[in-house]
Design an enzyme around this catalytic site. Sequence first.
Site: not given
Length: 285
Positions: A176, A37, A187, A31
């Site tokens: 990326i 992602h 993070r 997440g």
Amino acid sequence: MEILNTAAALHAYTENARRAGQRIGLVPTMGALHEGHLQLVRAAAQECEVVVTSIFVNPTQFNNPDDFRLYPRLPEEDAALLAPAGCTALFLPSVEEMYPQPTVVRFDFGALERVMEGEHRPGHFNGVATVVSKLFHLSRPHRAYFGQKDFQQVAIVRQLVLGLSFDLELVAFPTIREPDGLAMSSRNRRLSAEARALAPQLYQGLLLAKRLIEEGQLTPAEVQQTAAEFLRAEPAITLEYLAVVDAHTLQPLTDWQPNAPVAICLAAQLGGVRLIDNVVVAVNE
Ligand code: PAF
């Protein structure tokens, strides 16, 4: 987009898709989603009719309780990003759902996990392999998507797929970066303004090492030392390691091997936030 909270619901959803002849893409995440992602999700949506994204902050892969506690959790924001990217189901289980009982299974990836993240985060890859195996068994994907920012993780999961004969194709996508070079990471949200301003130096250190390798004058140990010194010159950066390794075996290089790609990998702390990054260099001799 469906939201699935139980292992049984995930299993039923993906088994139905299989029976209907649909291809299943799995994007495992923890997440706090970013463009890295979403690129995996979009790629999965191009190649598979069914795209499952899992969001689970997996306790067994954290060796530092504070890191686990402070890991960003933003399920609503994440869900809003996933549907437009082509995700058809979000798997959002609880810890109890993924670990109905404590797991006693142990993985050993040999030399692959005795270096870098495996060395600095004891038990980390055991936790990753455990949860990834569970996700693979529950959803039986045709393709599973991972980001190359976690370079060693990709190597470990590749070994897991081979070692346990998972019938799926592992797809890895390049890191990326933000416009200033910082690798996208969940993070990064935890960085203070000061730490965020310094964070692109990690990539600068990697690019310095890459340039030195391409110039071909220094040994691997000298490249390692020069790039590590560059990063250690910034007092706010605590470098855990910077390693110059064979990109396939991940073992430290003592000399350059003809036509064997080299990976430069690092982990560092900035203002209490631990970041990793890497670049791969093709060495042609
Ligand atoms: O890369 C991650 O976010 C995690 O390690 C993964 C693969 C989702 C397993 O928890």
